[in-house]
Design a protein around this motif. Structure first.
Motif, PDB file in Angstrom:
ATOM      1  N   PHE A 122       0.831  -1.199   0.000  1.00  0.00           N
ATOM      2  CA  PHE A 122       0.000   0.000   0.000  1.00  0.00           C
ATOM      3  C   PHE A 122       0.869   1.254   0.000  1.00  0.00           C
ATOM      4  N   ASP A 125       2.264   1.838  -3.388  1.00  0.00           N
ATOM      5  CA  ASP A 125       1.236   2.353  -4.304  1.00  0.00           C
ATOM      6  C   ASP A 125       0.903   3.806  -3.982  1.00  0.00           C
ATOM      7  N   LEU A 126       0.835   4.151  -2.695  1.00  0.00           N
ATOM      8  CA  LEU A 126       0.567   5.530  -2.302  1.00  0.00           C
ATOM      9  C   LEU A 126       1.703   6.438  -2.762  1.00  0.00           C
ATOM     10  N   ALA A 129       1.378   6.935  -6.492  1.00  0.00           N
ATOM     11  CA  ALA A 129       0.239   7.794  -6.821  1.00  0.00           C
ATOM     12  C   ALA A 129       0.538   9.254  -6.471  1.00  0.00           C
ATOM     13  N   ARG A 179      -6.774   6.121  -7.937  1.00  0.00           N
ATOM     14  CA  ARG A 179      -5.566   5.315  -8.153  1.00  0.00           C
ATOM     15  C   ARG A 179      -5.353   4.256  -7.095  1.00  0.00           C
ATOM     16  N   LEU A 180      -5.979   4.453  -5.935  1.00  0.00           N
ATOM     17  CA  LEU A 180      -5.832   3.481  -4.851  1.00  0.00           C
ATOM     18  C   LEU A 180      -7.130   2.719  -4.607  1.00  0.00           C
ATOM     19  N   TRP A 183      -7.484  -0.659  -2.896  1.00  0.00           N
ATOM     20  CA  TRP A 183      -7.233  -0.742  -1.463  1.00  0.00           C
ATOM     21  C   TRP A 183      -8.454  -0.369  -0.632  1.00  0.00           C
TER      22      TRP A 183
END
Length: 184
Positions: A122, A125-126, A129, A179-180, A183
């Motif tokens: 996560f 990915d954060l 992004a 984009r997340l 999650w």
């Protein structure tokens, strides 16, 4: 976020203006770590962030006698860092965020590996992004969500109105949410 006391800040600034280097060192110790965190998030480069924060503190030392106290000392210092970040970005093209400042919480030996891996995924990915957000959106999001600043404080730092800050934050949150999405 620091436990800032405006009266203490006022005394430190007054003493530093008179040449008290110990007072200025206290200002650096109080605000330097969060200024560095912000610069590192914006630049994705440890060395560049150190340079930017150092330049901001040099500018602060030279300009302390011009600090009128219209804003909090913290806000004024962040505006110096913000300007130095912009200057640095103009001089050099920045790479996407790889070395992310959201320091991982210390991992508990009892934490199960799947949970740990998911948290790391996560954060990656954060970071990705955030690195893809336009500069103003990323800066506003970091100042609000990581540094805990108010819309007016962010506006002073970014030379935007509080309404423009709200708009930048809203666009950043929508983009990050999209984009997340996996999650959520």
């Amino acid at each position: 976020m620091t436990d800032e006391d405006p009266r203490t800040d006022h005394v430190l600034v007054s003493n530093a203006v008179l040449g008290d280097t110990d007072a200025f060192e206290q200002i650096v110790a109080r605000y330097g770590p969060e200024m560095f965190r912000y610069a590192r998030n914006m630049l994705s480069d440890h060395g560049a962030a150190e340079e930017v924060v150092q330049d901001a503190f040099v500018a602060a030392w030279k300009g302390l006698d011009n600090f009128r106290g219209d804003s909090k000392l913290r806000t004024w210092l962040f505006s110096l860092v913000s300007h130095k970040v912009v200057d640095h970005r103009r001089k050099r093209a920045i790479a996407p965020a790889e070395d992310w400042v959201f320091e991982r919480r210390s991992t508990d030996a009892h934490l199960d590996p799947e949970t740990r891996a998911t948290g790391d995924d996560f954060m990656q990915d954060l970071a990705r992004a955030l690195s893809e957000l336009p500069y103003r959106q990323r800066a506003c999001w970091l100042l609000r969500e990581v540094e805990g600043m108010t819309h007016p404080e962010i506006g002073q730092i970014m030379t935007l109105s509080a309404g423009a800050v709200r708009g930048q934050l809203q666009r950043a949150r929508v983009t990050l949410s999209e984009r997340l999405a996996e999650w959520q």
